[in-house]
Design a protein around this motif. Structure first.
Motif, short mmCIF file in Angstrom:
data_model
loop_
_atom_site.label_atom_id
_atom_site.label_comp_id
_atom_site.label_asym_id
_atom_site.label_seq_id
_atom_site.Cartn_x
_atom_site.Cartn_y
_atom_site.Cartn_z
N CYS A 9 0.85 -1.19 0.00
CA CYS A 9 0.00 0.00 0.00
C CYS A 9 0.89 1.23 0.00
CB CYS A 9 -0.93 0.00 1.21
SG CYS A 9 -0.08 -0.01 2.78
N ARG A 10 0.27 2.37 -0.33
CA ARG A 10 1.01 3.63 -0.29
C ARG A 10 0.03 4.78 -0.10
NH1 ARG A 10 2.58 5.55 -6.30
NH2 ARG A 10 0.65 4.94 -7.32
N LEU A 11 0.53 5.86 0.47
CA LEU A 11 -0.24 7.08 0.60
C LEU A 11 -0.14 7.85 -0.71
CD1 LEU A 11 0.84 8.22 4.17
CD2 LEU A 11 -1.30 7.14 3.51
N VAL A 12 -1.21 8.53 -1.09
CA VAL A 12 -1.20 9.31 -2.32
C VAL A 12 -1.67 10.73 -2.02
CG1 VAL A 12 -1.53 7.31 -3.81
CG2 VAL A 12 -3.52 8.55 -2.96
N HIS A 13 -1.42 11.64 -2.97
CA HIS A 13 -1.81 13.03 -2.80
C HIS A 13 -3.32 13.19 -2.81
CE1 HIS A 13 2.28 14.45 -3.16
NE2 HIS A 13 2.42 13.73 -4.26
N LYS A 14 -3.81 14.08 -1.94
CA LYS A 14 -5.22 14.45 -1.95
C LYS A 14 -5.49 15.34 -3.15
CE LYS A 14 -5.63 14.39 3.06
NZ LYS A 14 -6.01 15.18 4.24
N LEU A 15 -6.76 15.41 -3.56
CA LEU A 15 -7.12 16.24 -4.70
C LEU A 15 -6.80 17.71 -4.42
CD1 LEU A 15 -10.52 14.59 -5.62
CD2 LEU A 15 -8.27 14.14 -6.59
N ALA A 16 -7.09 18.16 -3.21
CA ALA A 16 -6.91 19.57 -2.85
C ALA A 16 -5.44 19.99 -2.83
CB ALA A 16 -7.54 19.85 -1.49
N GLU A 17 -4.52 19.04 -2.74
CA GLU A 17 -3.09 19.38 -2.71
C GLU A 17 -2.59 19.86 -4.06
OE1 GLU A 17 -1.70 16.33 0.85
OE2 GLU A 17 -1.43 15.72 -1.23
N ARG A 30 -6.43 2.46 -12.85
CA ARG A 30 -6.68 1.12 -12.31
C ARG A 30 -5.43 0.54 -11.63
NH1 ARG A 30 -11.35 -1.64 -14.02
NH2 ARG A 30 -12.61 -0.40 -15.43
N LYS A 31 -4.73 1.38 -10.89
CA LYS A 31 -3.54 0.94 -10.17
C LYS A 31 -3.85 0.49 -8.75
CE LYS A 31 -0.29 3.68 -12.86
NZ LYS A 31 0.72 4.73 -12.84
N VAL A 32 -5.14 0.41 -8.41
CA VAL A 32 -5.57 -0.03 -7.09
C VAL A 32 -6.65 -1.10 -7.25
CG1 VAL A 32 -5.02 2.12 -5.91
CG2 VAL A 32 -7.28 1.81 -6.88
N SER A 33 -6.73 -1.99 -6.27
CA SER A 33 -7.79 -3.00 -6.29
C SER A 33 -8.83 -2.74 -5.21
CB SER A 33 -7.19 -4.40 -6.14
OG SER A 33 -6.38 -4.46 -5.00
N VAL A 34 -8.50 -1.89 -4.24
CA VAL A 34 -9.45 -1.48 -3.20
C VAL A 34 -9.01 -0.11 -2.69
CG1 VAL A 34 -8.21 -2.59 -1.28
CG2 VAL A 34 -10.67 -2.21 -1.10
N ILE A 35 -9.98 0.69 -2.26
CA ILE A 35 -9.68 2.02 -1.72
C ILE A 35 -10.14 2.08 -0.28
CG2 ILE A 35 -10.23 4.49 -1.88
CD1 ILE A 35 -10.75 3.96 -4.90
N ILE A 36 -9.25 2.52 0.60
CA ILE A 36 -9.61 2.79 1.98
C ILE A 36 -9.49 4.30 2.15
CG2 ILE A 36 -9.06 2.42 4.41
CD1 ILE A 36 -7.84 -0.28 3.55
N ALA A 54 -15.58 7.75 -9.06
CA ALA A 54 -14.60 7.13 -9.96
C ALA A 54 -14.47 5.64 -9.67
CB ALA A 54 -13.23 7.82 -9.81
N ALA A 55 -14.44 5.28 -8.39
CA ALA A 55 -14.29 3.87 -8.01
C ALA A 55 -15.50 3.05 -8.44
CB ALA A 55 -14.08 3.77 -6.51
N VAL A 56 -16.70 3.58 -8.20
CA VAL A 56 -17.91 2.85 -8.58
C VAL A 56 -17.94 2.63 -10.09
CG1 VAL A 56 -20.43 3.06 -8.75
CG2 VAL A 56 -19.28 3.53 -6.59
#
Length: 117
Positions: A9-17, A30-36, A54-56
């Motif tokens: 897993c990794r942390l990613v930038h927020k949209l507001a950043e 599609r670089k993720v299989s689940v989003i928390i 986007a996920a849905v």
């Protein structure tokens, strides 16, 4: 939690950043299989809706609470170990019932009577 369990897993930038790649870039690629995503505050709510949409659209599961993430982690660990068994719902409800509880695991309501004295 995921890192401790050796889940990549990794942390990613927020949209507001305003930095790239941000969470939507990664989801759309599609670089993720689940989003928390555990949002908090007004700005996060805006991001949450865009991330979820986007996920849905890409059929990617989204978990929005830490308790949900913990439950999903435990379930995945059980699948990995092969500790799954099929049982009828009635067995689960009977197990939860226990002494003095109904099938939903709740205690029956008490009737309060005023002492006449």
């Amino acid at each position: 939690m995921l890192s401790r369990s050796n889940v990549p897993c990794r942390l990613v930038h927020k949209l507001a950043e305003g930095q790239r790649p941000n969470v939507l870039d990664i989801v759309k690629d599609r670089k993720v299989s689940v989003i928390i995503n555990t949002p908090s505050g007004r700005g996060a709510r805006t991001d949450e809706g865009r991330i979820r949409a986007a996920a849905v659209g890409l059929n990617i599961p989204v978990i929005t609470t830490m308790s949900g993430a913990a439950a999903a982690t435990l379930a995945l660990e059980a699948i990995h170990r092969g500790d799954l068994a099929v049982a009828p719902l009635q067995e689960y409800l009977e197990f939860r019932k226990g002494p003095g509880r109904d099938a939903a695991g709740s205690r029956p309501p008490r009737t309060l009577v005023k002492d006449p004295g």
